[in-house]
Design a protein around this motif. Sequence first.
Motif, PDB file in Angstrom:
ATOM      1  N   GLY A   5     -18.073  49.320  54.594  1.00 55.09           N
ATOM      2  CA  GLY A   5     -17.314  50.553  54.420  1.00 55.09           C
ATOM      3  C   GLY A   5     -17.548  51.146  53.048  1.00 55.09           C
ATOM      4  O   GLY A   5     -17.794  50.415  52.079  1.00 55.09           O
ATOM      5  N   ARG A   6     -17.474  52.466  52.981  1.00 56.46           N
ATOM      6  CA  ARG A   6     -17.673  53.171  51.716  1.00 56.46           C
ATOM      7  C   ARG A   6     -16.661  54.305  51.629  1.00 56.46           C
ATOM      8  O   ARG A   6     -16.429  55.013  52.620  1.00 56.46           O
ATOM      9  N   ALA A   7     -16.045  54.489  50.466  1.00 53.92           N
ATOM     10  CA  ALA A   7     -15.066  55.560  50.293  1.00 53.92           C
ATOM     11  C   ALA A   7     -15.102  56.055  48.853  1.00 53.92           C
ATOM     12  O   ALA A   7     -15.472  55.307  47.928  1.00 53.92           O
ATOM     13  N   THR A   8     -14.729  57.313  48.667  1.00 54.04           N
ATOM     14  CA  THR A   8     -14.615  57.900  47.338  1.00 54.04           C
ATOM     15  C   THR A   8     -13.198  58.407  47.128  1.00 54.04           C
ATOM     16  O   THR A   8     -12.549  58.856  48.079  1.00 54.04           O
ATOM     17  N   ALA A   9     -12.728  58.333  45.888  1.00 54.02           N
ATOM     18  CA  ALA A   9     -11.389  58.828  45.543  1.00 54.02           C
ATOM     19  C   ALA A   9     -11.451  59.537  44.200  1.00 54.02           C
ATOM     20  O   ALA A   9     -12.153  59.080  43.280  1.00 54.02           O
ATOM     21  N   PRO A  10     -10.722  60.647  44.059  1.00 52.67           N
ATOM     22  CA  PRO A  10     -10.758  61.386  42.797  1.00 52.67           C
ATOM     23  C   PRO A  10      -9.831  60.795  41.743  1.00 52.67           C
ATOM     24  O   PRO A  10      -8.866  60.089  42.049  1.00 52.67           O
ATOM     25  N   ALA A  11     -10.135  61.119  40.500  1.00 52.31           N
ATOM     26  CA  ALA A  11      -9.242  60.829  39.380  1.00 52.31           C
ATOM     27  C   ALA A  11      -8.058  61.781  39.429  1.00 52.31           C
ATOM     28  O   ALA A  11      -7.937  62.609  40.349  1.00 52.31           O
ATOM     29  N   ALA A  12      -7.172  61.679  38.453  1.00 55.06           N
ATOM     30  CA  ALA A  12      -5.998  62.554  38.427  1.00 55.06           C
ATOM     31  C   ALA A  12      -5.542  62.778  36.994  1.00 55.06           C
ATOM     32  O   ALA A  12      -5.831  61.975  36.100  1.00 55.06           O
ATOM     33  N   GLY A  13      -4.856  63.883  36.792  1.00 55.57           N
ATOM     34  CA  GLY A  13      -4.243  64.199  35.513  1.00 55.57           C
ATOM     35  C   GLY A  13      -2.731  64.206  35.658  1.00 55.57           C
ATOM     36  O   GLY A  13      -2.196  64.289  36.772  1.00 55.57           O
ATOM     37  N   THR A  14      -2.052  64.149  34.542  1.00 52.68           N
ATOM     38  CA  THR A  14      -0.596  63.980  34.547  1.00 52.68           C
ATOM     39  C   THR A  14       0.156  65.296  34.417  1.00 52.68           C
ATOM     40  O   THR A  14      -0.169  66.133  33.568  1.00 52.68           O
ATOM     41  N   MET A  91     -12.602  54.239  32.042  1.00 56.37           N
ATOM     42  CA  MET A  91     -11.558  53.232  32.219  1.00 56.37           C
ATOM     43  C   MET A  91     -10.552  53.296  31.086  1.00 56.37           C
ATOM     44  O   MET A  91     -10.902  53.544  29.929  1.00 56.37           O
ATOM     45  N   ALA A  92      -9.272  53.089  31.431  1.00 58.00           N
ATOM     46  CA  ALA A  92      -8.179  53.030  30.455  1.00 58.00           C
ATOM     47  C   ALA A  92      -8.126  54.265  29.562  1.00 58.00           C
ATOM     48  O   ALA A  92      -7.884  54.176  28.368  1.00 58.00           O
ATOM     49  N   ALA A  93      -8.342  55.441  30.183  1.00 57.07           N
ATOM     50  CA  ALA A  93      -8.290  56.697  29.434  1.00 57.07           C
ATOM     51  C   ALA A  93      -7.121  57.570  29.861  1.00 57.07           C
ATOM     52  O   ALA A  93      -6.961  58.674  29.357  1.00 57.07           O
ATOM     53  N   GLY A  94      -6.316  57.118  30.809  1.00 53.09           N
ATOM     54  CA  GLY A  94      -5.200  57.920  31.277  1.00 53.09           C
ATOM     55  C   GLY A  94      -5.552  58.846  32.419  1.00 53.09           C
ATOM     56  O   GLY A  94      -4.764  59.726  32.780  1.00 53.09           O
ATOM     57  N   LEU A  95      -6.736  58.663  33.007  1.00 48.83           N
ATOM     58  CA  LEU A  95      -7.190  59.554  34.079  1.00 48.83           C
ATOM     59  C   LEU A  95      -7.149  58.877  35.445  1.00 48.83           C
ATOM     60  O   LEU A  95      -7.807  59.284  36.377  1.00 48.83           O
ATOM     61  N   LYS A  96      -6.340  57.830  35.534  1.00 45.92           N
ATOM     62  CA  LYS A  96      -6.024  57.175  36.805  1.00 45.92           C
ATOM     63  C   LYS A  96      -7.218  56.466  37.420  1.00 45.92           C
ATOM     64  O   LYS A  96      -7.411  56.447  38.644  1.00 45.92           O
ATOM     65  N   SER A  97      -8.037  55.861  36.581  1.00 44.49           N
ATOM     66  CA  SER A  97      -9.197  55.129  37.085  1.00 44.49           C
ATOM     67  C   SER A  97      -8.774  53.988  37.998  1.00 44.49           C
ATOM     68  O   SER A  97      -9.430  53.717  39.014  1.00 44.49           O
ATOM     69  N   ALA A 146      -1.615  61.343  44.293  1.00 44.95           N
ATOM     70  CA  ALA A 146      -2.445  62.506  43.980  1.00 44.95           C
ATOM     71  C   ALA A 146      -3.906  62.218  44.283  1.00 44.95           C
ATOM     72  O   ALA A 146      -4.628  63.047  44.849  1.00 44.95           O
ATOM     73  N   SER A 147      -4.359  61.020  43.907  1.00 44.07           N
ATOM     74  CA  SER A 147      -5.741  60.638  44.182  1.00 44.07           C
ATOM     75  C   SER A 147      -5.993  60.488  45.678  1.00 44.07           C
ATOM     76  O   SER A 147      -7.047  60.886  46.180  1.00 44.07           O
ATOM     77  N   MET A 148      -5.057  59.925  46.396  1.00 43.61           N
ATOM     78  CA  MET A 148      -5.247  59.699  47.835  1.00 43.61           C
ATOM     79  C   MET A 148      -5.183  60.997  48.635  1.00 43.61           C
ATOM     80  O   MET A 148      -5.968  61.212  49.573  1.00 43.61           O
ATOM     81  N   LEU A 149      -4.243  61.892  48.283  1.00 40.35           N
ATOM     82  CA  LEU A 149      -3.977  63.072  49.104  1.00 40.35           C
ATOM     83  C   LEU A 149      -4.653  64.336  48.589  1.00 40.35           C
ATOM     84  O   LEU A 149      -4.824  65.297  49.344  1.00 40.35           O
ATOM     85  N   GLY A 150      -5.027  64.379  47.301  1.00 41.33           N
ATOM     86  CA  GLY A 150      -5.487  65.618  46.695  1.00 41.33           C
ATOM     87  C   GLY A 150      -4.322  66.522  46.349  1.00 41.33           C
ATOM     88  O   GLY A 150      -3.162  66.231  46.682  1.00 41.33           O
TER      89      GLY A 150
END
Length: 287
Positions: A5-14, A91-97, A146-150
């Motif tokens: 299986g392969r999937a992509t997910a976006p980062a997010a901002g606060t 990673m560890a930048a606050g962008l929901k990695s 937010a990452s899962m749903l957009g």
Amino acid sequence: MDGHGRATAPAAGTVLNALATGHGSAFAIDLETTAEVDLDGSGTFAGEVADHPDADTRLIERCAELAVDRWGADREEETGARIRTESEVPMAAGLKSSSAAANATVMATAAALGVDPDPVDACRLGVQAAKDAGVTVTGAFDDASASMLGGVTVTDNSRDELLAHEALDSHALVWWPDQQAFSADADVDRCKRVAPMAQLVEELALDGRYGEAMTVNGFAFCAALGFPTDPLVEALPAVDGVSLSGTGPSFVALGEKDALESLADIWNQREGTTWLTTTRQTGCQTT
């Protein structure tokens, strides 16, 4: 189904940091994490992060394990997997990695099992894995949803409950310095002192005033977490909203492309990386 299986997910901002009250808000941005999962019947779950051979892989391993337990419990021959993630998200930048990696891994594992789960249910599974792996203080259901749903979400993280979800169409500018700040290390007690401001941010967000909400959040949590407010001041008043993202050290602004390009000229004078992108209306997707 071939066990892959392969999937992509976006980062997010606060929009709203959940550390103060347990309620949070975030929006998806167009930076991606990809996960590939191969079920191998080994009885173990082995993770790998591309370009980071020493990375902590407990989160993605736990995501795959929980997903197999949930959707493949009657398939003993498929217990065990190899997981590999690759990411544009620092990673560890606050962008929901972590949220993006968790979502991508859960959905890739589901795809490997031939299952099409409810996205919110899959999101909660990744949140549980993050708690089990010790990479989150709040559970991060705001970031994960937010990452899962957009789009943009507002959540009650104490109950993994979705309070609001809608589209958010905007250009976004992200700046992250060459340093890391792990959410699990944040001073929660100091964050709780700005709870009155967090409650105001939540009211603004639930009213759809996301730009104003994130700006208030930015000033409050820069103070609580010890980050400079200069990037916020430099962004105003030209942008729609600007905030420290997560527990830092990155900052994110929303607004018109021209305004963000001008802001990029200023933020580029700082050491680190500036990235002009957009918000994302689509969330995690199997590919």
